[in-house]
Design a protein around this motif. Structure first.
Motif, short mmCIF file in Angstrom:
data_model
loop_
_atom_site.label_atom_id
_atom_site.label_comp_id
_atom_site.label_asym_id
_atom_site.label_seq_id
_atom_site.Cartn_x
_atom_site.Cartn_y
_atom_site.Cartn_z
N ASP A 80 14.79 -37.69 -26.12
CA ASP A 80 14.46 -37.49 -27.50
C ASP A 80 12.99 -37.31 -27.67
O ASP A 80 12.40 -36.62 -28.40
N ARG B 182 20.48 -33.74 -27.94
CA ARG B 182 21.49 -34.59 -27.49
C ARG B 182 22.94 -33.92 -27.23
O ARG B 182 23.49 -34.40 -26.26
N ASN C 137 16.59 -33.19 -32.45
CA ASN C 137 16.96 -34.20 -31.67
C ASN C 137 18.52 -34.00 -31.54
O ASN C 137 19.33 -34.16 -30.33
#
Length: 173
Positions: A8, A58, A54
């Motif tokens: 992140d 992810r 993000n």
């Protein structure tokens, strides 16, 4: 060489770096329209851009993220990349030149995962383009694995490529 950081923190850093490009685009446009504002875009952790980056990182790491969010973000990022082809200050550098950046590695991994999880068609030329390798290399690997190189690539093969790329990107020092 791949940049192995798909954290992140790396997503946040890539957002900030890409915002410099976006600010340059805006500044150029403002000058063109004789506007006084600088066009600077400030980083906002809660913006759709930051949350989309993000989500991309992810998803690339294999986390549970709705694919629709990732697809929407990639569509918008693609528009950003190609919005200024006529003027270098208004476009991101070519993907090939930035292929080792964390966002580009995350993009590749996400595209592969979207393909095999979404049962999407991908052929050897598309996979070769995505990975930045000659199509002949992909065709040879398909034949070696017992698949037809002129047919849609089987999900199992795409999943293997995803896992291999993910492992390479996570294990580099």
């Amino acid at each position: 060489m791949l940049n192995n950081d798909l954290s992140d923190t790396a997503a946040r850093a890539e957002c900030k770096r890409l915002l410099i490009v976006i600010s340059s685009q805006r500044s150029h446009q403002n000058r063109w329209f004789s506007q006084d504002s600088s066009g600077t875009v400030e980083f906002d952790e809660n913006s759709a851009f930051a949350m989309g980056m993000n989500a991309l990182f992810r998803y690339a790491r294999g986390e549970a993220v709705p694919p629709a969010i990732v697809m929407d973000f990639l569509d918008d990022l693609l528009k950003l990349m190609f919005c200024g082809l006529a003027n270098n200050t208004m476009a991101l550098p070519p993907f090939k030149r930035m292929s080792d950046r964390p966002w580009a590695v995350a993009w590749r991994l996400a595209e592969l995962r979207l393909a095999f999880e979404g049962h999407e068609f991908m052929d050897a030329s598309q996979l070769a383009h995505l990975l930045g390798v000659p199509q002949n290399n992909i065709s040879t690997q398909l034949v070696d694995a017992g698949y037809e190189p002129d047919q849609p690539i089987p999900e199992a093969f795409l999943k293997d490529v995803y896992n291999t790329l993910k492992n390479i990107s996570q294990n580099q020092d």
